[in-house]
Motif scaffolding. Structure first.
Motif, PDB file in Angstrom:
ATOM      1  N   ASP A  97       0.832  -1.818  -0.531  1.00 16.28           N
ATOM      2  CA  ASP A  97       0.211   0.432  -0.310  1.00 16.28           C
ATOM      3  C   ASP A  97       1.018   1.480   0.051  1.00 16.28           C
ATOM      4  O   ASP A  97       0.507   1.853  -0.874  1.00 16.28           O
ATOM      5  CB  ASP A  97      -0.766  -0.229   1.620  1.00 16.28           C
ATOM      6  CG  ASP A  97      -1.725  -0.866   1.111  1.00 16.28           C
ATOM      7  OD1 ASP A  97      -2.536  -1.305  -0.370  1.00 16.28           O
ATOM      8  OD2 ASP A  97      -2.796  -1.447   2.215  1.00 16.28           O
ATOM      9  N   GLU A  98       1.930   1.329   0.995  1.00 16.93           N
ATOM     10  CA  GLU A  98       2.446   2.399   0.883  1.00 16.93           C
ATOM     11  C   GLU A  98       3.431   3.051  -0.240  1.00 16.93           C
ATOM     12  O   GLU A  98       3.473   3.766  -0.439  1.00 16.93           O
ATOM     13  CB  GLU A  98       4.250   2.508   2.268  1.00 16.93           C
ATOM     14  CG  GLU A  98       3.074   2.174   3.115  1.00 16.93           C
ATOM     15  CD  GLU A  98       4.634   2.066   4.437  1.00 16.93           C
ATOM     16  OE1 GLU A  98       4.051   1.850   5.882  1.00 16.93           O
ATOM     17  OE2 GLU A  98       5.753   1.544   4.538  1.00 16.93           O
ATOM     18  N   ARG A  99       3.846   1.418  -1.174  1.00 14.00           N
ATOM     19  CA  ARG A  99       4.583   1.732  -2.071  1.00 14.00           C
ATOM     20  C   ARG A  99       3.999   1.909  -3.659  1.00 14.00           C
ATOM     21  O   ARG A  99       4.537   2.294  -4.444  1.00 14.00           O
ATOM     22  CB  ARG A  99       5.521   0.729  -2.408  1.00 14.00           C
ATOM     23  CG  ARG A  99       6.854   1.244  -1.008  1.00 14.00           C
ATOM     24  CD  ARG A  99       7.555   1.925  -1.416  1.00 14.00           C
ATOM     25  NE  ARG A  99       8.149   2.750  -1.844  1.00 14.00           N
ATOM     26  CZ  ARG A  99       9.479   2.250  -2.005  1.00 14.00           C
ATOM     27  NH1 ARG A  99      10.036   1.546  -1.167  1.00 14.00           N
ATOM     28  NH2 ARG A  99      10.704   1.629  -3.229  1.00 14.00           N
ATOM     29  N   LYS A 100       2.628   1.371  -3.160  1.00  9.54           N
ATOM     30  CA  LYS A 100       1.723   1.763  -4.600  1.00  9.54           C
ATOM     31  C   LYS A 100       2.357   0.765  -5.640  1.00  9.54           C
ATOM     32  O   LYS A 100       2.451   0.801  -6.521  1.00  9.54           O
ATOM     33  CB  LYS A 100       1.398   2.882  -5.719  1.00  9.54           C
ATOM     34  CG  LYS A 100       1.094   3.859  -4.709  1.00  9.54           C
ATOM     35  CD  LYS A 100      -0.603   4.263  -3.913  1.00  9.54           C
ATOM     36  CE  LYS A 100      -0.444   5.950  -3.260  1.00  9.54           C
ATOM     37  NZ  LYS A 100      -0.959   5.518  -1.790  1.00  9.54           N
ATOM     38  N   VAL A 101       2.052  -0.596  -4.850  1.00  6.83           N
ATOM     39  CA  VAL A 101       2.673  -1.715  -5.865  1.00  6.83           C
ATOM     40  C   VAL A 101       1.287  -2.008  -6.991  1.00  6.83           C
ATOM     41  O   VAL A 101       0.474  -2.158  -6.000  1.00  6.83           O
ATOM     42  CB  VAL A 101       3.458  -2.570  -4.949  1.00  6.83           C
ATOM     43  CG1 VAL A 101       3.168  -4.230  -5.297  1.00  6.83           C
ATOM     44  CG2 VAL A 101       4.976  -2.077  -4.102  1.00  6.83           C
ATOM     45  N   ASP A 102       2.600  -2.728  -7.694  1.00  8.33           N
ATOM     46  CA  ASP A 102       1.222  -2.868  -8.967  1.00  8.33           C
ATOM     47  C   ASP A 102       0.473  -4.159  -8.491  1.00  8.33           C
ATOM     48  O   ASP A 102      -0.309  -4.810  -8.823  1.00  8.33           O
ATOM     49  CB  ASP A 102       1.651  -3.068 -10.723  1.00  8.33           C
ATOM     50  CG  ASP A 102       1.496  -1.269 -10.619  1.00  8.33           C
ATOM     51  OD1 ASP A 102       0.928  -0.876 -10.780  1.00  8.33           O
ATOM     52  OD2 ASP A 102       3.175  -0.931 -11.037  1.00  8.33           O
TER      53      ASP A 102
END
Length: 138
Positions: A97-102
């Protein structure tokens, strides 16, 4: 139209990495094909059971670096290594969530636990992650 995958997270359980690391190999291949950045993460326990480990961030960081060096990800444009502390299932979702992972690519279960259809960690991540999760069966 297919979504573009630019950031892949692959959590590694270093206690079992010498036995199984199919998810890591899948994540490397996906990152290579998609020219995506790969985050390889390990989650350390908040309290170490091994009293010889004085600084778990340093220890697990070294172990993660060794794992990545022993299993090169040639052709992947960028690799980042992350060590977190806490409950594994929560930290994977939080990092994603923090890193906006795909995409999260992870093992299905502890390799010693063959009775489960899907491990509790993978189940939690699949249920709570905002991104797609690719679960690799060992």
């Amino acid at each position: 139209m297919a979504r573009q995958t630019k950031l892949i997270l692959c959590p590694i359980n270093l206690r079992h990495a010498q036995v199984e690391h199919h998810a890591y190999m899948e994540a490397v291949e996906m990152a290579r094909r998609r020219q995506a950045k790969l985050i390889v993460a390990t989650i350390a326990p908040e309290i170490e059971r091994n009293l010889n480990i004085y600084n778990s961030d340093t220890y697990w960081g070294q172990q993660l670096r060794k794992f990545v060096n022993d299993n090169p990800a040639s052709g992947v444009p960028e690799i980042e290594m992350v060590v977190r502390k806490g409950a594994v299932h929560r930290q994977i979702v939080k990092l994603a969530d923090e890193r906006k992972v795909d995409l999260i690519v992870m093992e299905a279960a502890n390799p010693k636990v063959k009775d489960y259809l899907l491990g509790t960690t993978a189940s939690h991540v699949v249920t709570h992650a905002e991104c797609s999760v690719y679960v690799v069966r060992s």
